[in-house]
Design a protein around this motif. Sequence first.
Motif, mmCIF file in Angstrom:
data_model
loop_
_atom_site.group_PDB
_atom_site.id
_atom_site.type_symbol
_atom_site.label_atom_id
_atom_site.label_comp_id
_atom_site.label_asym_id
_atom_site.label_seq_id
_atom_site.Cartn_x
_atom_site.Cartn_y
_atom_site.Cartn_z
ATOM 1 N N UNK A 247 0.819 -1.208 0.000
ATOM 2 C CA UNK A 247 0.000 0.000 0.000
ATOM 3 C C UNK A 247 0.855 1.262 0.000
ATOM 4 N N UNK A 248 0.479 2.239 -0.831
ATOM 5 C CA UNK A 248 1.072 3.568 -0.754
ATOM 6 C C UNK A 248 0.489 4.260 0.473
ATOM 7 N N UNK A 249 1.318 4.903 1.280
ATOM 8 C CA UNK A 249 0.867 5.594 2.484
ATOM 9 C C UNK A 249 1.095 7.087 2.286
ATOM 10 N N UNK A 250 0.048 7.869 2.499
ATOM 11 C CA UNK A 250 0.128 9.296 2.194
ATOM 12 C C UNK A 250 -0.461 10.134 3.317
ATOM 13 N N UNK A 251 0.149 11.285 3.569
ATOM 14 C CA UNK A 251 -0.499 12.275 4.419
ATOM 15 C C UNK A 251 -1.398 13.131 3.548
ATOM 16 N N UNK A 252 -2.635 13.293 4.009
ATOM 17 C CA UNK A 252 -3.567 14.178 3.312
ATOM 18 C C UNK A 252 -4.571 14.697 4.344
ATOM 19 N N UNK A 253 -4.112 15.580 5.209
ATOM 20 C CA UNK A 253 -2.850 16.280 4.985
ATOM 21 C C UNK A 253 -2.217 16.640 6.325
ATOM 22 N N UNK A 254 -0.933 17.041 6.227
ATOM 23 C CA UNK A 254 -0.287 17.750 7.302
ATOM 24 C C UNK A 254 -0.080 19.186 6.815
ATOM 25 N N UNK A 255 0.615 20.001 7.610
ATOM 26 C CA UNK A 255 0.829 21.401 7.232
ATOM 27 C C UNK A 255 2.314 21.685 7.091
ATOM 28 N N UNK A 256 2.652 22.537 6.157
ATOM 29 C CA UNK A 256 4.069 22.775 5.886
ATOM 30 C C UNK A 256 4.711 23.673 6.932
ATOM 31 N N UNK A 257 3.910 24.453 7.663
ATOM 32 C CA UNK A 257 4.479 25.492 8.513
ATOM 33 C C UNK A 257 4.429 25.153 10.002
ATOM 34 N N UNK A 258 4.130 23.903 10.341
ATOM 35 C CA UNK A 258 4.102 23.518 11.758
ATOM 36 C C UNK A 258 5.340 22.724 12.162
ATOM 37 N N UNK A 259 6.247 22.519 11.216
ATOM 38 C CA UNK A 259 7.551 21.899 11.482
ATOM 39 C C UNK A 259 8.609 22.659 10.692
ATOM 40 N N UNK A 260 9.820 22.654 11.196
ATOM 41 C CA UNK A 260 10.925 23.215 10.432
ATOM 42 C C UNK A 260 11.060 22.404 9.142
ATOM 43 N N UNK A 261 11.384 23.054 8.016
ATOM 44 C CA UNK A 261 11.453 22.308 6.754
ATOM 45 C C UNK A 261 12.451 21.160 6.765
ATOM 46 N N UNK A 262 13.547 21.291 7.530
ATOM 47 C CA UNK A 262 14.497 20.181 7.590
ATOM 48 C C UNK A 262 13.912 18.979 8.329
ATOM 49 N N UNK A 263 13.087 19.243 9.324
ATOM 50 C CA UNK A 263 12.447 18.137 10.046
ATOM 51 C C UNK A 263 11.467 17.420 9.117
ATOM 52 N N UNK A 264 10.656 18.185 8.415
ATOM 53 C CA UNK A 264 9.697 17.574 7.491
ATOM 54 C C UNK A 264 10.415 16.790 6.396
ATOM 55 N N UNK A 265 11.424 17.387 5.802
ATOM 56 C CA UNK A 265 12.151 16.707 4.726
ATOM 57 C C UNK A 265 12.843 15.460 5.238
ATOM 58 N N UNK A 266 13.325 15.504 6.471
ATOM 59 C CA UNK A 266 14.028 14.359 7.040
ATOM 60 C C UNK A 266 13.080 13.210 7.343
ATOM 61 N N UNK A 267 11.942 13.504 7.994
ATOM 62 C CA UNK A 267 11.049 12.383 8.291
ATOM 63 C C UNK A 267 10.405 11.830 7.032
ATOM 64 N N UNK A 268 10.223 12.672 6.021
ATOM 65 C CA UNK A 268 9.711 12.163 4.751
ATOM 66 C C UNK A 268 10.713 11.209 4.094
ATOM 67 N N UNK A 269 11.977 11.570 4.136
ATOM 68 C CA UNK A 269 13.005 10.694 3.568
ATOM 69 C C UNK A 269 13.102 9.391 4.359
ATOM 70 N N UNK A 270 12.999 9.493 5.674
ATOM 71 C CA UNK A 270 13.036 8.297 6.511
ATOM 72 C C UNK A 270 11.889 7.350 6.153
ATOM 73 N N UNK A 271 10.688 7.904 6.018
ATOM 74 C CA UNK A 271 9.523 7.081 5.682
ATOM 75 C C UNK A 271 9.610 6.531 4.267
ATOM 76 N N UNK A 272 10.149 7.322 3.373
ATOM 77 C CA UNK A 272 10.339 6.891 1.994
ATOM 78 C C UNK A 272 11.221 5.648 1.941
ATOM 79 N N UNK A 273 12.321 5.691 2.679
ATOM 80 C CA UNK A 273 13.238 4.540 2.668
ATOM 81 C C UNK A 273 12.705 3.386 3.514
ATOM 82 N N UNK A 274 12.077 3.697 4.623
ATOM 83 C CA UNK A 274 11.483 2.654 5.463
ATOM 84 C C UNK A 274 10.476 1.826 4.682
#
Length: 364
Positions: free
Chosen positions: A76-103
Motif C-alpha cells: 500500500x502507498x501511504x500518504x499524508x492528506x494532509x499535514x501542514x508545511x508550517x508547523x515543522x521546520x522544513x528540515x524536520x519535514x524533509x528528514x522524516x519524509x526521507x526516513x519514511x520513503x526509505x522505510x
Amino acid sequence: MAGDADRAAAPGALRPLTELGYYLLAGAGSEGPAALPAQARRGEELGFGTAFLSERWNVKEASSLVGAACAVTERTQIATAATNHNTRHPLITASWATTLHRLSGGRFTLGIGRGIAALYAAYGIPAVTTAQMEDWAGVMRRLWRGEVILGHDGPMGKYPVLVLDPSFDERIPLGLVAFGPDTLALGGRAFDDVVLHTYFTPETLQRSVSIVKTAAEQAGRDPDEVRVWSCLATVGDHLPEPVRLMKTVGRLATYLTGYGDLLVRTNGWDPAVLQRFREDPVVRSVRGAIDAAATTAQLEHIAELIPGEWLRHAATGTAAQCADRIRTEFDLGADRVILHGASPDELEPVVAAYRAVTGSSACA
C-alpha cells in the motif's frame, strides 16, 4: 502515487485497486491510534492502492502514524492528506519524509494542505498562502536531490542554510489537498497528487480537474502525471442508521460549521440555507465537531436543515449502488477515488461490489 503500478502479489490474489484509496482512522470519532495497524493490514487485504492519514492535533500526529502504517504493510502507498508545511521546520519535514520513503521502500507520499484559517489564528500560527506552499514544494525537492541551499529568502521564510545530505537523490511524491482555484492550479504546477474535498458536486469535480490539468500543461508538465483524487463519502446502507447519520449528515454539518462559506460558494449552493443552518439552536448547542459529538436525535434534526441535494453528492445505498457511484467519479474526470469516512471493514461490501462490476477480482 509513485510506486502506483500493481505491486507483486501471489498468483490468484486480488488485483491491487491502485485507483482506490481510503483514510486510516477516518473521522473525528475514530477508534484511536491503536486501531491503525489492524486497519492498515485490512486495507491491504482488500486491495486498496493508497491509505491516507489526515493529521489532527490530538492523537493523530502524522509522522508517527505513517511510520506505523508503513511498517505493517508491504504494497500500500501511504500518504499524508494532509499535514501542514508550517508547523515543522522544513528540515524536520524533509528528514522524516526521507526516513519514511526509505522505510517503506518508496511507498510514502508527503501531502500538505492549507488548513483552517480560524483555527490557525486561534493557535497563533500564521495563515498559509499559496506562494508559501509553492516555495516549500520547491525547497523539498531540492533537499531531496542533495542540494545545499544557502540564504533562502522566499515566501516560506528565511533560512541561512538548508541541507540534508549531499548524497541524496530521492524521488518522493508530493500531494496537495486543494479546494479553491488558486490551490488547484498550484497542485497542477508543482505537485504529483491533488486531493479534492468531500461533497463536491459533479460540476465542481469537473471544473477542479480541468483547473489542475490546465495548470500542469501550462507549466510544461504532462497533465496525465498529475493525479486528481475525488474524495467521495462512501456510506453504504449495510451500516446501522445512527452510523450512517454520523458519517453523512454529521460530516457535512461539520464542514458547514468549519468553512461553510467556502464549500457553499464552491458548489454554487444557496447561502441562505447555510445561514439558517448556522442560526439553528440545535446546531449551536453541539459542543465540538458535529461528526463526533452530536447525538442521534440532534443529527436527525440537523438532517432536516441540510437539503437532500447537498447530501446526495456521496456514495450511499446498497453496496452495488455505491460501486456505481464510485465509477461515476471516473466518468467525471477523476484519476483516483478515495472512499472517504469509513474503515476498511465498513467498506468491504462496497469493495466486493466494485470488483464485481469492474472485473478486478484477480491479478492478470
